[in-house]
Design a protein around this motif. Structure first.
Motif, PDB file in Angstrom:
ATOM      1  N   ILE A  73      44.297  33.681  41.625  1.00  0.00           N
ATOM      2  CA  ILE A  73      45.723  33.643  41.181  1.00  0.00           C
ATOM      3  C   ILE A  73      46.499  34.290  42.313  1.00  0.00           C
ATOM      4  CG2 ILE A  73      47.396  34.973  39.744  1.00  0.00           C
ATOM      5  CD1 ILE A  73      44.995  34.635  37.391  1.00  0.00           C
ATOM      6  N   GLU A  74      46.031  34.950  43.021  1.00  0.00           N
ATOM      7  CA  GLU A  74      46.656  35.577  44.159  1.00  0.00           C
ATOM      8  C   GLU A  74      46.875  34.805  45.285  1.00  0.00           C
ATOM      9  OE1 GLU A  74      44.776  39.572  45.037  1.00  0.00           O
ATOM     10  OE2 GLU A  74      44.729  38.835  47.003  1.00  0.00           O
ATOM     11  N   GLU A  92      46.743  28.829  36.874  1.00  0.00           N
ATOM     12  CA  GLU A  92      46.250  29.705  35.730  1.00  0.00           C
ATOM     13  C   GLU A  92      44.858  29.446  35.412  1.00  0.00           C
ATOM     14  OE1 GLU A  92      48.363  29.782  31.358  1.00  0.00           O
ATOM     15  OE2 GLU A  92      47.769  27.813  32.007  1.00  0.00           O
ATOM     16  N   THR A  93      44.147  30.658  35.306  1.00  0.00           N
ATOM     17  CA  THR A  93      42.809  30.868  35.460  1.00  0.00           C
ATOM     18  C   THR A  93      42.571  31.893  34.216  1.00  0.00           C
ATOM     19  OG1 THR A  93      42.693  30.660  37.617  1.00  0.00           O
ATOM     20  CG2 THR A  93      40.904  31.640  36.765  1.00  0.00           C
ATOM     21  N   LEU A 104      37.174  37.531  40.223  1.00  0.00           N
ATOM     22  CA  LEU A 104      37.605  35.886  41.034  1.00  0.00           C
ATOM     23  C   LEU A 104      38.951  35.363  40.430  1.00  0.00           C
ATOM     24  CD1 LEU A 104      34.107  33.867  40.865  1.00  0.00           C
ATOM     25  CD2 LEU A 104      35.298  34.790  42.863  1.00  0.00           C
ATOM     26  N   ALA A 105      39.107  35.699  39.312  1.00  0.00           N
ATOM     27  CA  ALA A 105      40.267  35.172  38.647  1.00  0.00           C
ATOM     28  C   ALA A 105      41.442  35.657  39.435  1.00  0.00           C
ATOM     29  CB  ALA A 105      40.139  35.253  37.139  1.00  0.00           C
ATOM     30  N   ILE A 126      36.571  32.835  49.119  1.00  0.00           N
ATOM     31  CA  ILE A 126      37.736  32.479  47.902  1.00  0.00           C
ATOM     32  C   ILE A 126      38.351  31.448  48.466  1.00  0.00           C
ATOM     33  CG2 ILE A 126      40.117  33.438  47.622  1.00  0.00           C
ATOM     34  CD1 ILE A 126      37.884  34.459  45.623  1.00  0.00           C
ATOM     35  N   GLU A 127      38.564  31.392  50.008  1.00  0.00           N
ATOM     36  CA  GLU A 127      39.398  30.365  50.533  1.00  0.00           C
ATOM     37  C   GLU A 127      38.686  28.803  50.068  1.00  0.00           C
ATOM     38  OE1 GLU A 127      38.250  33.022  52.200  1.00  0.00           O
ATOM     39  OE2 GLU A 127      40.491  34.010  52.709  1.00  0.00           O
TER      40      GLU A 127
END
Ligand code: F6P
Length: 357
Positions: A267-268, A273-274, A262-263, A210-211
Motif C-alpha cells: 500500500i505504501e 487495495e490489499t 507485506l500489505a 518489495i519493489e
C-alpha cells in the motif's frame, strides 16, 4: 504376545488418527498383539500412574476421517529440560523411561516431526526403549521421506483457499495475500502457490524485494489484470535480512505477521487495495486428504512390521514409490528445504510467477 505403545507428539495434523487406526488393525488383528495408546505424548509416560488407553479395532474403526489425534499431543516440555511450576527446568527423562517399563511395553511407535523424533530417540537410547518412528509434519521438512503425514492435506487446504481468494481478488481488483505455515521451509507455499495459480510465491529459501513484488502487480495491471494473488510462507525474510516476527499472548516469539507487513509495504509503495488472510491452524485440522490417509495407513502397517522383525531405532519413509526405513539418526539429520534450483522453483519461474530474486 507383544504389547506395544503408540503416541503422537508435537503439533497435530490431519492423518494422525489414520495411523493409529492402521497400527491397531495390523498389530491386533494380524499379529494378535496388545496396543496401548499413550495419552498426551511423553506426558502420558511421565504421569503416575502412566496415562494410556488400551486400543481395540472397534474403537479405531471410525477414525480414518477424524482430524486431530484421539490420543492428544503436546509440543511443550522437552523432558530433558522440563519447565516446572516454579520456573526451573528439570530433567524428567528417567520418569518417562520408567513409565515405558512399568507398562511392560515391548516397543513404542512414536509419531512426530524431527524435534519429537530427536527427543524420543534420546530417551530410547538412554532407557532401552525399542523405538520405531513415523514422520508427520505439515512442513514436510524431513529430508529422507518424500511424504510426511499432514503435508498433502495442508497443501490441499491452502490451494482451496487460493481458489476462493481468486474470485474476490478479481471481483474487487485487489491484491490478496494468503499467509501459510511451514516454519523455515517453503514447501506448503510453493506447492499450493503453483497448484492454486498464485502470481507471487514467497518462501524463506529465496529472498524477495518489495519493489519486485510491486513491479509484478503493475505488470499484471498493464496487461489488464487488475488483481494479484500472493502466497507467503510464515518465515520469509525481506531482502535486507529483516525477519518479521510477532509475539503472542504467552510472550513467546514466533513466526507470523508477514502477511500484514507485506500489505502495509505494498500500500505504501503503490497504493493498491490489499487484503490479508492468515490460514493458521485451518491447515492442520480436519479430515485428511486421500494421499495422507494412504501414507498414514502404509506407514502404520510398516511400523508394526518393523517391530515384528525386531528392527528398532528406525523411522519409516516413503522413497521411490515404496515404504522403506532409515535409522532415526539419519532421518533427523537430513533437513529438507525448498531447493532454489529444483523443479518446483523452475516450474514457478517458467509460469512467470515472481518467487524472489
Ligand atoms: O510445525 C508445524 C507448525 O504448524 C508450523 O508450520 C507452525 O510454525 C507451528 O507448527 C505452529 O505451532 P503452534 O501450533 O504451537 O502455534
Amino acid at each position: 504376545r507383544k504389547r506395544i505403545g503408540i503416541l503422537t507428539s508435537g503439533g497435530d495434523c490431519s492423518g494422525l488418527n489414520a495411523v493409529i487406526r492402521a497400527v491397531v488393525n495390523c498389530a491386533v488383528d494380524t499379529y494378535g498383539w496388545e496396543v496401548l495408546g499413550i495419552r498426551q505424548a511423553t506426558l502420558g509416560l511421565m504421569a503416575r500412574p502412566p496415562q494410556f488407553t488400551k486400543l481395540e479395532v472397534d474403537q479405531v474403526d471410525s477414525l480414518l476421517t477424524a482430524g486431530g489425534t484421539m490420543l492428544g499431543t503436546t509440543n511443550k516440555g522437552d523432558p530433558f529440560a522440563f519447565p516446572m511450576a516454579d520456573g526451573s527446568l528439570c530433567d524428567r527423562s528417567e520418569e518417562i523411561i520408567a513409565g515405558y517399563h512399568e507398562l511392560g511395553l515391548d516397543a513404542l511407535i512414536g509419531i512426530g516431526g524431527d524435534g519429537s523424533l530427536a527427543i524420543l530417540r534420546r530417551l530410547a537410547q538412554q532407557g532401552g526403549i525399542n523405538l520405531v518412528g513415523i514422520p508427520k509434519t505439515i512442513d514436510n521438512d524431513i529430508g529422507v521421506t518424500e511424504h510426511a503425514i499432514g503435508f498433502d492435506t495442508a497443501v490441499n487446504i491452502a490451494t482451496e483457499a487460493l481458489d476462493r481468494l481468486h474470485f474476490t481478488a478479481a471481483s474487487h481488483s485487489r491484491v490478496m495475500i494468503l499467509e501459510v505455515m511451514g516454519r523455515d521451509a517453503g514447501h506448503i507455499a510453493i506447492s499450493a502457490g503453483i497448484a492454486g495459480g498464485a502470481n507471487v510465491i514467497l518462501i524463506p529459501e529465496i529472498p524477495y524485494t518489495i519493489e519486485h513484488i510491486c513491479h509484478k502487480i503493475k505488470e499484471r495491471q498493464d496487461k489488464g489484470k487488475n488483481y494479484c494473488l500472493i502466497i507467503v510462507s510464515e518465515a520469509v525474510r525481506t531482502h535486507d535480512g529483516e525477519n518479521v516476527t510477532i509475539t503472542n499472548r504467552l510472550g513467546q516469539s514466533r513466526y507470523g505477521g508477514i502477511g500484514e507487513y507485506l500489505a502495509d509495504k505494498i500500500i505504501e509503495h503503490i497504493g493498491v487495495e490489499t487484503r490479508v488472510t492468515v490460514l493458521g491452524h485451518i491447515q492442520r485440522g480436519g479430515t485428511a486428504s486421500p494421499l495422507d490417509r494412504l501414507v498414514a495407513t502404509a506407514f502404520g502397517v510398516a511400523a508394526v512390521n518393523l517391530i515384528a522383525e525386531g528392527k528398532y531405532d528406525r523411522m519409516v519413509t516413503w522413497q521411490n514409490r515404496q515404504v522403506l526405513s532409515v535409522s532415526i539418526t539419519e532421518a533427523i539429520a537430513q533437513y529438507s528445504a525448498v531447493d532454489p534450483n529444483g523443479t518446483l522453483v523452475k516450474t514457478a519461474r517458467g509460469m512467470g510467477i515472481y518467487l524472489g530474486d
